[in-house]
Design an enzyme around this catalytic site. Structure first.
Site, PDB file in Angstrom:
ATOM      1  N   PRO A   9      29.654 -27.482  26.343  1.00 33.64           N
ATOM      2  CG  PRO A   9      27.814 -26.063  26.556  1.00 33.64           C
ATOM      3  CD  PRO A   9      28.649 -27.042  27.314  1.00 33.64           C
ATOM      4  CG  ASN A  10      29.412 -24.074  21.680  1.00 37.73           C
ATOM      5  OD1 ASN A  10      29.034 -24.614  20.653  1.00 37.73           O
ATOM      6  ND2 ASN A  10      28.601 -23.400  22.479  1.00 37.73           N
ATOM      7  NE  ARG A  17      32.874 -20.563  21.515  1.00 43.27           N
ATOM      8  CZ  ARG A  17      32.588 -20.735  22.780  1.00 43.27           C
ATOM      9  NH1 ARG A  17      33.095 -21.742  23.447  1.00 43.27           N
ATOM     10  NH2 ARG A  17      31.781 -19.915  23.398  1.00 43.27           N
ATOM     11  CE1 TYR A  22      36.363 -19.386  25.472  1.00 39.12           C
ATOM     12  CE2 TYR A  22      35.500 -18.598  23.375  1.00 39.12           C
ATOM     13  CZ  TYR A  22      35.337 -18.845  24.714  1.00 39.12           C
ATOM     14  OH  TYR A  22      34.140 -18.546  25.318  1.00 39.12           O
ATOM     15  CG  ASN A  71      35.440 -24.806  30.469  1.00 40.20           C
ATOM     16  OD1 ASN A  71      34.335 -24.284  30.499  1.00 40.20           O
ATOM     17  ND2 ASN A  71      36.464 -24.290  29.808  1.00 40.20           N
ATOM     18  CB  ALA A  74      27.000 -21.411  27.867  1.00 39.56           C
ATOM     19  CG  HIS A  77      27.460 -18.532  32.616  1.00 40.81           C
ATOM     20  ND1 HIS A  77      28.457 -18.004  33.413  1.00 40.81           N
ATOM     21  CD2 HIS A  77      28.051 -18.823  31.435  1.00 40.81           C
ATOM     22  CE1 HIS A  77      29.584 -17.961  32.729  1.00 40.81           C
ATOM     23  NE2 HIS A  77      29.364 -18.450  31.529  1.00 40.81           N
ATOM     24  CG  ASP A  84      21.343 -29.799  42.240  1.00 41.11           C
ATOM     25  OD1 ASP A  84      21.838 -28.958  43.018  1.00 41.11           O
ATOM     26  OD2 ASP A  84      20.147 -29.779  41.876  1.00 41.11           O
ATOM     27  CD  GLU A  95      32.697 -23.066  37.261  1.00 39.52           C
ATOM     28  OE1 GLU A  95      31.837 -23.832  37.738  1.00 39.52           O
ATOM     29  OE2 GLU A  95      32.520 -21.855  37.097  1.00 39.52           O
ATOM     30  CG  HIS A  97      34.968 -20.275  33.430  1.00 37.81           C
ATOM     31  ND1 HIS A  97      33.882 -20.673  32.681  1.00 37.81           N
ATOM     32  CD2 HIS A  97      34.625 -20.409  34.732  1.00 37.81           C
ATOM     33  CE1 HIS A  97      32.916 -21.032  33.508  1.00 37.81           C
ATOM     34  NE2 HIS A  97      33.340 -20.889  34.749  1.00 37.81           N
ATOM     35  CB  SER A  99      37.376 -16.186  28.305  1.00 36.09           C
ATOM     36  OG  SER A  99      36.084 -16.502  28.787  1.00 36.09           O
ATOM     37  NE  ARG A 104      33.585 -13.996  26.830  1.00 32.23           N
ATOM     38  CZ  ARG A 104      33.285 -15.167  26.284  1.00 32.23           C
ATOM     39  NH1 ARG A 104      33.648 -16.281  26.868  1.00 32.23           N
ATOM     40  NH2 ARG A 104      32.623 -15.218  25.164  1.00 32.23           N
TER      41      ARG A 104
END
Length: 139
Positions: A9-10, A17, A22, A71, A74, A77, A84, A95, A97, A99, A104
């Site tokens: 998302p996003n 953004r 970013y 990635n 959110a 988290h 799974d 994975e 990220h 940032s 954060r």
């Protein structure tokens, strides 16, 4: 080699953004450049703001790809469902990220999806995707 890059998302808004976090380069243009830099890799790119669609994509590519760069935004988290799904497929995942999640908000310091991955790269900006691809290429 087949590598699937899955974004959550996003991330479709990268470049617009929160540029102080970013950056200003759109993610799509970065990923196009990445693919050009690795002509021997067959890339697939996927982005969704929907948890179920991300899970479906992991299921779709996870049995044929040599690796997954994820990635989950959110969802990293708190999505046990994505974790799974990563565990359910044989393709190793890394994975990413953009940032540094540890610098954060407190709720971003934990990633439940990271435990289902080979490793995590955080805080390297968009270059984290390249680092993940190179790690997958080394196997």
């Amino acid at each position: 080699m087949k590598i699937s890059i899955i974004n959550g998302p996003n991330l479709n808004l990268i470049g617009r953004r929160e540029p102080e976090i970013y950056g200003t380069q759109p993610l799509d243009s970065y990923l196009e450049q990445l693919a050009q830099n690795y002509p021997g890799v067959e890339f697939s790119f996927f982005q969704s703001n929907s948890e179920g669609s991300i899970i479906d994509e992991i299921h779709r590519v996870g049995f044929s790809a040599d690796g997954i760069v994820i990635n989950a935004g959110a969802y990293s988290h708190y999505s046990l469902a994505i974790a799974d799904a990563l565990r359910a497929v044989p393709a190793p995942a890394i994975e990413v990220h953009i940032s540094n999640i540890f610098a954060r908000e407190k709720e971003r310091h934990t990633s439940v999806t990271a435990a289902a991955c080979k490793s995590m790269i955080a805080g390297k900006g968009l270059d984290g995707y390249r680092l993940a691809v190179e790690q997958l290429m080394k196997k």
